[in-house]
Design a protein around this motif. Sequence first.
Motif, mmCIF file in Angstrom:
data_model
loop_
_atom_site.group_PDB
_atom_site.id
_atom_site.type_symbol
_atom_site.label_atom_id
_atom_site.label_comp_id
_atom_site.label_asym_id
_atom_site.label_seq_id
_atom_site.Cartn_x
_atom_site.Cartn_y
_atom_site.Cartn_z
ATOM 1 N N TYR A 71 0.937 -1.330 -0.027
ATOM 2 C CA TYR A 71 0.101 0.101 0.065
ATOM 3 C C TYR A 71 0.926 1.236 -0.030
ATOM 4 O O TYR A 71 0.413 2.415 -0.481
ATOM 5 C CB TYR A 71 -0.918 0.003 1.125
ATOM 6 N N THR A 72 2.089 1.135 0.391
ATOM 7 C CA THR A 72 2.965 2.064 0.380
ATOM 8 C C THR A 72 3.625 2.494 -1.099
ATOM 9 O O THR A 72 3.857 3.680 -1.320
ATOM 10 C CB THR A 72 4.233 2.084 1.453
ATOM 11 N N ILE A 73 3.947 1.418 -1.648
ATOM 12 C CA ILE A 73 4.730 1.621 -2.821
ATOM 13 C C ILE A 73 3.641 1.602 -4.016
ATOM 14 O O ILE A 73 4.169 1.420 -5.320
ATOM 15 C CB ILE A 73 5.708 0.376 -2.912
ATOM 16 N N LYS A 74 2.475 1.534 -3.799
ATOM 17 C CA LYS A 74 1.470 1.521 -4.875
ATOM 18 C C LYS A 74 1.750 2.413 -5.809
ATOM 19 O O LYS A 74 1.084 2.349 -7.011
ATOM 20 C CB LYS A 74 -0.075 1.297 -4.372
ATOM 21 N N PRO A 75 1.993 3.772 -5.622
ATOM 22 C CA PRO A 75 2.312 4.443 -6.796
ATOM 23 C C PRO A 75 2.988 4.032 -7.947
ATOM 24 O O PRO A 75 3.119 4.312 -8.961
ATOM 25 C CB PRO A 75 2.821 5.972 -6.094
ATOM 26 N N LEU A 76 3.977 2.959 -7.655
ATOM 27 C CA LEU A 76 4.525 2.429 -8.565
ATOM 28 C C LEU A 76 4.094 1.610 -9.438
ATOM 29 O O LEU A 76 4.769 1.500 -10.686
ATOM 30 C CB LEU A 76 5.900 1.528 -7.762
ATOM 31 N N PHE A 77 3.148 1.221 -9.188
ATOM 32 C CA PHE A 77 2.129 0.500 -10.114
ATOM 33 C C PHE A 77 0.681 0.869 -10.348
ATOM 34 O O PHE A 77 0.282 0.393 -10.974
ATOM 35 C CB PHE A 77 2.028 -1.265 -9.546
ATOM 36 N N ALA A 78 0.557 2.217 -9.565
ATOM 37 C CA ALA A 78 -0.830 2.618 -9.916
ATOM 38 C C ALA A 78 -0.867 3.112 -11.521
ATOM 39 O O ALA A 78 -2.083 2.778 -12.044
ATOM 40 C CB ALA A 78 -0.816 3.845 -9.143
ATOM 41 N N PRO A 79 0.361 3.651 -12.172
ATOM 42 C CA PRO A 79 -0.192 3.903 -13.567
ATOM 43 C C PRO A 79 -0.698 2.567 -14.695
ATOM 44 O O PRO A 79 -1.200 2.883 -15.598
ATOM 45 C CB PRO A 79 1.279 4.120 -14.052
ATOM 46 N N LEU A 80 -0.512 1.307 -13.988
ATOM 47 C CA LEU A 80 -0.857 0.278 -14.764
ATOM 48 C C LEU A 80 -2.481 0.238 -14.984
ATOM 49 O O LEU A 80 -3.048 -0.028 -15.716
ATOM 50 C CB LEU A 80 -0.421 -1.073 -14.202
ATOM 51 N N VAL A 81 -3.127 0.808 -13.861
ATOM 52 C CA VAL A 81 -4.447 0.976 -13.889
ATOM 53 C C VAL A 81 -4.942 2.011 -14.948
ATOM 54 O O VAL A 81 -5.954 1.975 -15.297
ATOM 55 C CB VAL A 81 -5.098 1.225 -12.598
ATOM 56 N N GLU A 82 -3.970 2.799 -15.033
ATOM 57 C CA GLU A 82 -4.334 3.925 -16.282
ATOM 58 C C GLU A 82 -4.157 3.442 -17.584
ATOM 59 O O GLU A 82 -4.675 4.166 -18.567
ATOM 60 C CB GLU A 82 -3.313 5.185 -16.072
ATOM 61 N N MET A 83 -3.585 2.052 -17.860
ATOM 62 C CA MET A 83 -3.178 1.981 -19.161
ATOM 63 C C MET A 83 -3.944 0.943 -20.045
ATOM 64 O O MET A 83 -4.083 0.641 -20.942
ATOM 65 C CB MET A 83 -1.729 1.119 -18.925
ATOM 66 N N TYR A 84 -4.797 0.045 -19.004
ATOM 67 C CA TYR A 84 -5.743 -0.744 -19.599
ATOM 68 C C TYR A 84 -7.056 -0.880 -19.324
ATOM 69 O O TYR A 84 -7.425 -0.866 -18.100
ATOM 70 C CB TYR A 84 -5.006 -2.118 -19.274
ATOM 71 N N ARG A 85 -7.861 -1.018 -20.059
ATOM 72 C CA ARG A 85 -9.319 -1.021 -19.932
ATOM 73 C C ARG A 85 -9.921 -0.020 -18.933
ATOM 74 O O ARG A 85 -9.618 0.953 -19.151
ATOM 75 C CB ARG A 85 -9.788 -2.461 -19.363
#
Length: 460
Positions: free
Chosen positions: A61-75
């Motif tokens: 939950y702390t490092i989720k900004p590192l993979f948050a952009p993945l939610v911006e990229m697909y569907r």
Amino acid sequence: MRTPDTTLPRMRHPLLWVPTGYFTMAIGYIMLTSVTAIMFKNMGMDNGRAAFYSSMLILAYTIKPLFAPLVEMYRTKKFFVLCAQVLIALGFAGAALAMKLPSHMTVVLVGLLALMSFIGATQDIASDGVYVTSLDARTQSLYCGVQSLSWNVGPIVASGLLVYLSGRLHTEVFGHDPKVFGPEWLDAWRIIFFIVAGLTLAMALWHARVMPEGARAENTPTSLAGAGTILWDSFVTFFQKRDVWKMIAFAFLFRISIGLLEKIGPFFMVDAAAKGGLGLSNEKLGIVYGTYGLVAVLLGSLLGGWFVARRGLKRTLFILCCAVNIPNITFLAMALTLPSSTLAITAGVAIEKFFYGFGSVGYMIYLMQQLAPGKYATTHYAFGTGLMGLCMMVTGAVSGHLQEWMGYVGYFAFVMVATIPSFLATWFVPFNHRADEGPAVDAGRLVEDPTHETSTHRAA
């Protein structure tokens, strides 16, 4: 009155999905990062190890900004919410089965819980993304009290009702001594994990029907390099925000006292009087938190949302900071007096929970309306909640060891001193966006559902 834009698809009513969405987020988060501390203590771990292991589960939950952009990229954001909730349900069921392993159970269990925490963090990102990109700023404020209330129900159900049920199962179904901590507790906790798995799966099925899609990915990368470019751009634009370091300080420090109390508060309740605790059973702990604590936090959240909506966030944020931090003195008072009366203990917890619910509303509204707005609203909101997670992880990881060193009285006095940075960060926090500037959306548009008869634009 502004004429609604009939060319936009209409949205499902927020009351159908905001309460259940944030409750589902919360119960998964609290089960992984807080209730596991009680479970580890029931298994026989000391306060230091129990607090440390459960706090490390906050890492995702702390490092989720590192993979948050993945939610911006697909569907769509909804797609990620549903996938995450199904996987979390399977994860809790798998963890329950792992408790029966004859050897290396703790290693396997902690590893599986750590994996689930990354999936849970993805659910948080996507659920926040649905909220931020489906509702305009006015509607965000309108339902933020509901959002905060619903999230706060999760900790009470998990830390209250389910902890109570674990104690009942342990003593009445399996016939074990409630005062003896050890591996015998795992039989009860297996059932609790299966219950959470079933509840999460039911929520996924409900959200498949009622949750709006959220913003669709409009800049889908065609290569790994393209994905990296989007990730880098989201970081660069975040740190280009005006007064970003003041906002970072606020996001990290506002809940520092809560992080210091999250693990130690329940430990204090269940530890024996010889160790400076109150000697409550899991059942009594669950009743105090799950009944009276629930009522207090619900009332506080509703009144906090009303208070902010009536007076505005800028005028009330420092008051809300006081509400979150000052009532924590009830723990110090209980540590000094060691009350044996359930009524006195319940009153102390209810006061702290009421003002926590009241004050926490402002924190989430600030992240949505001041930190998140821009090209990558979902990712930048995740930056803010990730900073909150970092605070909870760091404070939680050291809290058990500090408490063992200081004792409960000294530790709770230390917590009150540690609230000072929260007040400073809140006093100097900037307000660079008007709340009525429009929706905080990705790619500058709202994505709504065509099946509902009312529109947030009409409400606006």
